[in-house]
Design a protein around this motif. Structure first.
Motif, PDB file in Angstrom:
ATOM      1  N   THR A 205      41.097  32.220  41.043  1.00 26.99           N
ATOM      2  CA  THR A 205      40.509  32.663  42.317  1.00 26.99           C
ATOM      3  C   THR A 205      39.329  31.774  42.698  1.00 26.99           C
ATOM      4  O   THR A 205      39.161  31.399  43.875  1.00 26.99           O
ATOM      5  CB  THR A 205      40.053  34.125  42.208  1.00 26.99           C
ATOM      6  N   ARG A 217      39.523  36.980  51.890  1.00 26.62           N
ATOM      7  CA  ARG A 217      40.119  37.593  50.691  1.00 26.62           C
ATOM      8  C   ARG A 217      41.628  37.672  50.808  1.00 26.62           C
ATOM      9  O   ARG A 217      42.367  37.459  49.830  1.00 26.62           O
ATOM     10  CB  ARG A 217      39.521  38.988  50.494  1.00 26.62           C
ATOM     11  N   GLY A 218      42.139  37.956  52.008  1.00 23.28           N
ATOM     12  CA  GLY A 218      43.587  38.025  52.198  1.00 23.28           C
ATOM     13  C   GLY A 218      44.254  36.678  52.006  1.00 23.28           C
ATOM     14  O   GLY A 218      45.367  36.604  51.484  1.00 23.28           O
ATOM     15  N   SER A 221      44.524  36.051  48.293  1.00 27.87           N
ATOM     16  CA  SER A 221      45.604  36.860  47.720  1.00 27.87           C
ATOM     17  C   SER A 221      46.964  36.290  48.077  1.00 27.87           C
ATOM     18  O   SER A 221      47.901  36.314  47.260  1.00 27.87           O
ATOM     19  CB  SER A 221      45.485  38.301  48.224  1.00 27.87           C
ATOM     20  N   ARG A 224      47.588  33.209  45.789  1.00 27.91           N
ATOM     21  CA  ARG A 224      47.854  33.544  44.393  1.00 27.91           C
ATOM     22  C   ARG A 224      49.068  34.477  44.239  1.00 27.91           C
ATOM     23  O   ARG A 224      49.668  34.554  43.170  1.00 27.91           O
ATOM     24  CB  ARG A 224      46.633  34.222  43.782  1.00 27.91           C
ATOM     25  N   VAL A 226      48.945  37.735  44.369  1.00 30.54           N
ATOM     26  CA  VAL A 226      48.519  39.027  43.827  1.00 30.54           C
ATOM     27  C   VAL A 226      47.255  39.461  44.556  1.00 30.54           C
ATOM     28  O   VAL A 226      46.584  38.662  45.215  1.00 30.54           O
ATOM     29  CB  VAL A 226      48.250  38.948  42.309  1.00 30.54           C
ATOM     30  N   ASN A 227      46.932  40.758  44.383  1.00 30.20           N
ATOM     31  CA  ASN A 227      45.708  41.276  44.969  1.00 30.20           C
ATOM     32  C   ASN A 227      44.497  40.730  44.206  1.00 30.20           C
ATOM     33  O   ASN A 227      44.441  40.794  42.978  1.00 30.20           O
ATOM     34  CB  ASN A 227      45.718  42.809  44.921  1.00 30.20           C
ATOM     35  N   CYS A 228      43.533  40.235  44.950  1.00 35.32           N
ATOM     36  CA  CYS A 228      42.367  39.586  44.330  1.00 35.32           C
ATOM     37  C   CYS A 228      41.069  40.342  44.585  1.00 35.32           C
ATOM     38  O   CYS A 228      39.977  39.762  44.392  1.00 35.32           O
ATOM     39  CB  CYS A 228      42.228  38.163  44.836  1.00 35.32           C
ATOM     40  N   ASP A 229      41.125  41.608  45.014  1.00 32.86           N
ATOM     41  CA  ASP A 229      39.896  42.330  45.359  1.00 32.86           C
ATOM     42  C   ASP A 229      38.965  42.451  44.149  1.00 32.86           C
ATOM     43  O   ASP A 229      37.753  42.196  44.252  1.00 32.86           O
ATOM     44  CB  ASP A 229      40.239  43.719  45.895  1.00 32.86           C
TER      45      ASP A 229
END
Length: 292
Positions: A205, A217-218, A221, A224, A226-229
């Motif tokens: 990230t 952020r979107g 994600s 990658r 995947v969700n990166c929150d």
């Protein structure tokens, strides 16, 4: 001419006078006879002085009038300006004299090269983040160009002498760093068996943010997959990335790497990041088409 016929005036008598040699001879009778008495000549009448014409007075030429030089105008001295008496200033409390702290001069004199090098070394030992040349120039009251030249000379001297530390310019400033060849000894002393490394997800990230910044952020994600929150929050808490505004279209927050990121990697700017081309696979276009 007889006595009865004698002229009355003297002029007539003078005109009738005959000289003796021209006269006719007188008879004896007449010669003996006494000469008749001539009447007295009338006295000339006196004219009164009042009736006489006055003698003309001599005409005298008029005397030329004297030419008078113009009198110089009197020069008046300027009137002295009125002297205003200044009003006495209101009494104020005396300004307290601030005594300099011991060991600290009020104004630094122009340091020679030896003192300046020592002063910069002392500052570099106490800072915990890179310091720009402008800040050092203000503190030491020296020209910025001179500060930069001395810092570069110090860095070259440390490298030539083979010291275990180095003076580097990173993140827009200067700071002392340990040399990479002595990293194992430093890690053993600092970590002492503890691990503070980032996870693989955090590293991925962070790499996306570094090469795509500013990025949402979107978008991270999506790259990658995947969700990166959670990873984004971890990187924010460690100070490796920071918010830098929002996207105009969606209003989502934008992220970029921080100064601490450059400091940890020993970089002066993100332009010094290595190129990604040597690490990309040869069939990257086929992989991208397959993902579509």
């Amino acid at each position: 001419m007889s006595a009865d016929e004698q002229p009355d005036s003297l002029a007539e008598q003078a005109a009738a006078w005959v000289p003796p040699w021209a006269r006719a001879p007188v008879p004896a009778e007449r010669a003996s006879a006494p000469e008749p008495e001539l009447p007295p000549a009338p006295e000339p009448e006196l004219v009164p002085a009042a009736e006489l014409a006055p003698e003309p007075e001599p005409v005298s030429a008029p005397e030329p009038e004297p030419v008078l030089a113009p009198e110089p105008e009197p020069v008046l001295a300027p009137e002295p300006e009125p002297v205003s008496v200044a009003e006495p200033a209101p009494a104020t409390e005396p300004t307290p004299v601030v005594e300099p702290s011991p060991g600290r001069p009020e104004a630094l004199a122009l340091l020679d090269d030896g003192e300046l090098r020592a002063a910069l070394e002392a500052i570099m030992l106490v800072i915990d983040e890179p310091v720009a040349e402008v800040v050092l120039a203000q503190v030491l009251e020296q020209p910025t160009d001179r500060i930069a030249a001395v810092l570069a000379d110090l860095s070259a001297g440390y490298t030539a002498a083979g010291h275990g530390f180095d003076l580097r310019r990173v993140a827009g400033g200067w700071r002392l760093y340990t040399r990479p060849e002595y990293a194992p000894y430093v890690e053993r002393f600092v970590l002492d068996g503890q691990s503070a490394r980032l996870t693989q997800a955090a590293l991925e990230t962070l790499a996306v943010v570094a090469y795509k910044q500013p990025v949402t952020r979107g978008r991270v994600s999506a790259i990658r997959g995947v969700n990166c929150d959670g990873v984004i929050r971890t990187l924010l808490s460690r100070g490796l990335i920071e918010e830098c505004g929002s996207e105009p279209e969606s209003g989502a927050y934008l992220y970029r790497t921080s100064t601490l990121f450059l400091e940890k990697l020993g970089l002066d700017s993100v332009e010094e990041l290595p190129s990604l081309a040597p690490f990309l696979p040869d069939d990257v276009e086929e992989i991208a088409d397959a993902q579509r």
